[in-house]
Design a protein around this motif. Structure first.
Motif, PDB file in Angstrom:
ATOM      1  N   MET A 194       0.828  -1.212   0.000  1.00  0.00           N
ATOM      2  CA  MET A 194       0.000   0.000   0.000  1.00  0.00           C
ATOM      3  C   MET A 194       0.867   1.270   0.000  1.00  0.00           C
ATOM      4  SD  MET A 194      -3.100   1.068  -0.037  1.00  0.00           S
ATOM      5  CE  MET A 194      -4.085  -0.310   0.530  1.00  0.00           C
ATOM      6  N   LEU A 195       1.818   1.332   0.949  1.00  0.00           N
ATOM      7  CA  LEU A 195       2.775   2.437   0.992  1.00  0.00           C
ATOM      8  C   LEU A 195       4.179   1.855   0.973  1.00  0.00           C
ATOM      9  CD1 LEU A 195       3.678   5.396   1.414  1.00  0.00           C
ATOM     10  CD2 LEU A 195       3.375   5.045   3.871  1.00  0.00           C
ATOM     11  N   ARG A 196       4.950   2.295   0.003  1.00  0.00           N
ATOM     12  CA  ARG A 196       6.307   1.769  -0.153  1.00  0.00           C
ATOM     13  C   ARG A 196       7.289   2.945  -0.189  1.00  0.00           C
ATOM     14  NH1 ARG A 196       7.563  -3.339  -1.534  1.00  0.00           N
ATOM     15  NH2 ARG A 196       9.692  -3.766  -2.199  1.00  0.00           N
ATOM     16  N   ILE A 197       8.098   3.059   0.846  1.00  0.00           N
ATOM     17  CA  ILE A 197       9.122   4.092   0.943  1.00  0.00           C
ATOM     18  C   ILE A 197      10.474   3.431   0.730  1.00  0.00           C
ATOM     19  CG2 ILE A 197      10.186   5.818   2.444  1.00  0.00           C
ATOM     20  CD1 ILE A 197       7.518   5.959   3.971  1.00  0.00           C
ATOM     21  N   GLU A 198      11.219   3.905  -0.253  1.00  0.00           N
ATOM     22  CA  GLU A 198      12.519   3.301  -0.576  1.00  0.00           C
ATOM     23  C   GLU A 198      13.612   4.364  -0.534  1.00  0.00           C
ATOM     24  OE1 GLU A 198      13.162   0.230  -0.944  1.00  0.00           O
ATOM     25  OE2 GLU A 198      11.375  -0.843  -1.641  1.00  0.00           O
ATOM     26  N   HIS A 199      14.559   4.194   0.371  1.00  0.00           N
ATOM     27  CA  HIS A 199      15.768   5.015   0.452  1.00  0.00           C
ATOM     28  C   HIS A 199      15.447   6.523   0.509  1.00  0.00           C
ATOM     29  CE1 HIS A 199      17.953   1.327  -0.279  1.00  0.00           C
ATOM     30  NE2 HIS A 199      17.266   1.129  -1.394  1.00  0.00           N
ATOM     31  N   LEU A 200      14.453   6.859   1.302  1.00  0.00           N
ATOM     32  CA  LEU A 200      14.049   8.256   1.442  1.00  0.00           C
ATOM     33  C   LEU A 200      15.125   9.056   2.172  1.00  0.00           C
ATOM     34  CD1 LEU A 200      11.884  10.536   1.313  1.00  0.00           C
ATOM     35  CD2 LEU A 200      11.053   9.692   3.522  1.00  0.00           C
ATOM     36  N   THR A 201      15.529  10.169   1.566  1.00  0.00           N
ATOM     37  CA  THR A 201      16.472  11.091   2.186  1.00  0.00           C
ATOM     38  C   THR A 201      15.961  12.516   2.006  1.00  0.00           C
ATOM     39  OG1 THR A 201      18.374   9.641   1.772  1.00  0.00           O
ATOM     40  CG2 THR A 201      18.843  11.959   2.186  1.00  0.00           C
ATOM     41  N   LYS A 202      15.927  13.249   3.122  1.00  0.00           N
ATOM     42  CA  LYS A 202      15.486  14.636   3.088  1.00  0.00           C
ATOM     43  C   LYS A 202      16.378  15.452   4.012  1.00  0.00           C
ATOM     44  CE  LYS A 202      12.935  18.412   2.837  1.00  0.00           C
ATOM     45  NZ  LYS A 202      12.919  19.273   1.625  1.00  0.00           N
ATOM     46  N   SER A 203      16.966  16.513   3.474  1.00  0.00           N
ATOM     47  CA  SER A 203      17.860  17.362   4.251  1.00  0.00           C
ATOM     48  C   SER A 203      17.312  18.776   4.348  1.00  0.00           C
ATOM     49  CB  SER A 203      19.253  17.417   3.611  1.00  0.00           C
ATOM     50  OG  SER A 203      19.849  16.133   3.590  1.00  0.00           O
ATOM     51  N   TYR A 204      17.633  19.436   5.463  1.00  0.00           N
ATOM     52  CA  TYR A 204      17.389  20.857   5.637  1.00  0.00           C
ATOM     53  C   TYR A 204      18.753  21.503   5.815  1.00  0.00           C
ATOM     54  CZ  TYR A 204      12.564  19.446   6.579  1.00  0.00           C
ATOM     55  OH  TYR A 204      11.299  18.906   6.483  1.00  0.00           O
ATOM     56  N   GLY A 205      19.257  22.111   4.751  1.00  0.00           N
ATOM     57  CA  GLY A 205      20.622  22.615   4.796  1.00  0.00           C
ATOM     58  C   GLY A 205      21.592  21.442   4.882  1.00  0.00           C
ATOM     59  N   GLU A 206      22.460  21.468   5.878  1.00  0.00           N
ATOM     60  CA  GLU A 206      23.433  20.386   6.031  1.00  0.00           C
ATOM     61  C   GLU A 206      22.914  19.262   6.932  1.00  0.00           C
ATOM     62  OE1 GLU A 206      27.112  22.010   7.386  1.00  0.00           O
ATOM     63  OE2 GLU A 206      27.449  23.217   5.576  1.00  0.00           O
ATOM     64  N   LYS A 207      21.773  19.455   7.530  1.00  0.00           N
ATOM     65  CA  LYS A 207      21.223  18.450   8.438  1.00  0.00           C
ATOM     66  C   LYS A 207      20.302  17.490   7.689  1.00  0.00           C
ATOM     67  CE  LYS A 207      18.207  17.830  12.460  1.00  0.00           C
ATOM     68  NZ  LYS A 207      18.990  16.721  13.008  1.00  0.00           N
ATOM     69  N   VAL A 260      15.918  12.977   7.405  1.00  0.00           N
ATOM     70  CA  VAL A 260      15.649  11.560   7.138  1.00  0.00           C
ATOM     71  C   VAL A 260      16.787  11.042   6.278  1.00  0.00           C
ATOM     72  CG1 VAL A 260      14.049   9.868   6.177  1.00  0.00           C
ATOM     73  CG2 VAL A 260      13.159  11.976   7.203  1.00  0.00           C
ATOM     74  N   ASP A 261      17.356   9.901   6.673  1.00  0.00           N
ATOM     75  CA  ASP A 261      18.585   9.416   6.060  1.00  0.00           C
ATOM     76  C   ASP A 261      18.421   7.985   5.571  1.00  0.00           C
ATOM     77  OD1 ASP A 261      21.158   8.963   5.247  1.00  0.00           O
ATOM     78  OD2 ASP A 261      22.088   9.251   7.213  1.00  0.00           O
ATOM     79  N   ASP A 262      18.171   7.820   4.262  1.00  0.00           N
ATOM     80  CA  ASP A 262      18.119   6.500   3.611  1.00  0.00           C
ATOM     81  C   ASP A 262      17.107   5.574   4.298  1.00  0.00           C
ATOM     82  OD1 ASP A 262      18.882   4.674   1.650  1.00  0.00           O
ATOM     83  OD2 ASP A 262      20.405   3.763   2.928  1.00  0.00           O
ATOM     84  N   LEU A 263      15.879   6.043   4.429  1.00  0.00           N
ATOM     85  CA  LEU A 263      14.830   5.297   5.129  1.00  0.00           C
ATOM     86  C   LEU A 263      14.000   4.474   4.151  1.00  0.00           C
ATOM     87  CD1 LEU A 263      13.174   4.857   7.803  1.00  0.00           C
ATOM     88  CD2 LEU A 263      11.742   6.756   7.020  1.00  0.00           C
ATOM     89  N   SER A 264      13.804   3.202   4.471  1.00  0.00           N
ATOM     90  CA  SER A 264      12.950   2.329   3.674  1.00  0.00           C
ATOM     91  C   SER A 264      11.930   1.642   4.586  1.00  0.00           C
ATOM     92  CB  SER A 264      13.777   1.267   2.942  1.00  0.00           C
ATOM     93  OG  SER A 264      14.629   1.861   1.980  1.00  0.00           O
ATOM     94  N   LEU A 265      10.649   1.758   4.232  1.00  0.00           N
ATOM     95  CA  LEU A 265       9.567   1.119   4.978  1.00  0.00           C
ATOM     96  C   LEU A 265       8.502   0.643   3.997  1.00  0.00           C
ATOM     97  CD1 LEU A 265       8.947   3.664   7.903  1.00  0.00           C
ATOM     98  CD2 LEU A 265      10.054   1.432   8.099  1.00  0.00           C
ATOM     99  N   GLY A 315      16.950  10.434  12.150  1.00  0.00           N
ATOM    100  CA  GLY A 315      16.683  10.268  10.729  1.00  0.00           C
ATOM    101  C   GLY A 315      16.920   8.887  10.173  1.00  0.00           C
ATOM    102  N   ARG A 316      17.451   7.973  10.975  1.00  0.00           N
ATOM    103  CA  ARG A 316      17.768   6.634  10.475  1.00  0.00           C
ATOM    104  C   ARG A 316      16.919   5.576  11.177  1.00  0.00           C
ATOM    105  NH1 ARG A 316      22.069   6.309   7.134  1.00  0.00           N
ATOM    106  NH2 ARG A 316      22.072   4.045   7.409  1.00  0.00           N
ATOM    107  N   LEU A 317      16.529   4.574  10.413  1.00  0.00           N
ATOM    108  CA  LEU A 317      15.764   3.466  10.958  1.00  0.00           C
ATOM    109  C   LEU A 317      16.673   2.596  11.824  1.00  0.00           C
ATOM    110  CD1 LEU A 317      12.995   1.953  10.804  1.00  0.00           C
ATOM    111  CD2 LEU A 317      14.007   0.595   8.956  1.00  0.00           C
ATOM    112  N   VAL A 318      16.251   2.364  13.083  1.00  0.00           N
ATOM    113  CA  VAL A 318      17.079   1.560  13.980  1.00  0.00           C
ATOM    114  C   VAL A 318      16.424   0.236  14.360  1.00  0.00           C
ATOM    115  CG1 VAL A 318      18.375   3.482  14.937  1.00  0.00           C
ATOM    116  CG2 VAL A 318      16.221   2.837  16.003  1.00  0.00           C
TER     117      VAL A 318
END
Length: 235
Positions: free
Chosen positions: A1-14, A17-22, A208-211
């Motif tokens: 239904m919802l597939r998130i693959e390697h999502l990365t989102k930055s605000y400036g240098e921060k 979300v860092d390489d998130l897959s769900l 930002g990372r999946l643990v």
């Protein structure tokens, strides 16, 4: 239904979300857990097409949110952590406005409005302006609007904040019924006891990372979800 693959989102240098897959499947209530600033809201807003993201793909019902945003948004509903409604409208005018957007026939919108407004005890307030609503009443109105068009996917950011215990209980029942009918729910929460009792699967995000991700039994093991979360936060 919802597939998130390697999502990365930055605000400036921060990197928020860092390489998130769900992957959230039909029939699942999927809980998303993390401390303030962990990247939960950024992920949810990216998933529903509110935020542009830097890398990765997001698909809803097999459609790409970037390539087919309107088709994706027809399949979903989004409840933000702070309901931002048109306060000059009355509650019923707002619900009719949402029903118009999704082209819901008059008989169907009336039936669903009556059903959910009665359930959440908001019927007597629908004629009043939203500006007169408390936070909890606005949250109830947002919930009703989300359920109006029978979306396949419902995405919610801290949906229980501001709801009284009875309304929270009713919302949990609505979530379960929605998924039993083949829908899917992806929601963030700080209330770990709710997640532990309600969710089929859960993901924990940190900086930002999946643990940790999996079924409740896989994530929790022999401990409580609270103990697992606090342990991961301390690492």
């Amino acid at each position: 239904m919802l597939r998130i693959e390697h999502l990365t989102k930055s605000y400036g240098e921060k990197k928020a979300v860092d390489d998130l897959s769900l992957h959230i499947k039909a029939g699942e209530i999927f809980g998303f857990i993390g401390h303030n600033g962990a990247g939960k809201s950024t992920t949810l807003k990216s998933a529903v097409g509110i935020l542009q993201f830097d890398e990765g793909t997001i698909q809803i019902g097999g459609k790409d949110i970037r390539k087919e945003p309107v088709a994706c948004k027809k399949m979903l509903a989004y409840i933000p952590d702070n309901p931002d409604l048109y306060e000059f409208m009355s509650g019923i005018k707002y619900l009719n406005f949402i029903a118009d957007i999704f082209a819901i026939p008059a008989a169907e919108r009336q039936e669903k409005t009556r059903k959910y407004a009665d359930l959440l005890e908001l019927t007597s307030d629908l004629a009043d302006p939203i500006s007169a609503y408390s936070h909890g009443m606005k949250q109830k109105l947002t919930v009703i609007s989300a359920w109006l068009h029978d979306p396949q996917l419902i995405v919610m950011d801290e949906p229980f904040v501001g709801l009284d215990p009875k309304a929270s209980h009713l919302l949990k029942e609505m979530m379960r019924e929605h998924c039993d009918r083949g829908g899917a729910i992806f929601f963030s929460t700080h209330v770990l006891e709710v997640a532990e009792k309600l969710c089929d699967k859960v993901a924990i995000i940190k900086q930002g990372r999946l643990v940790r991700e999996g079924t409740m039994e896989e994530v929790r093991g022999d401990d409580s979800l609270e103990e697992v979360f606090l342990e991961l936060e301390a690492e």
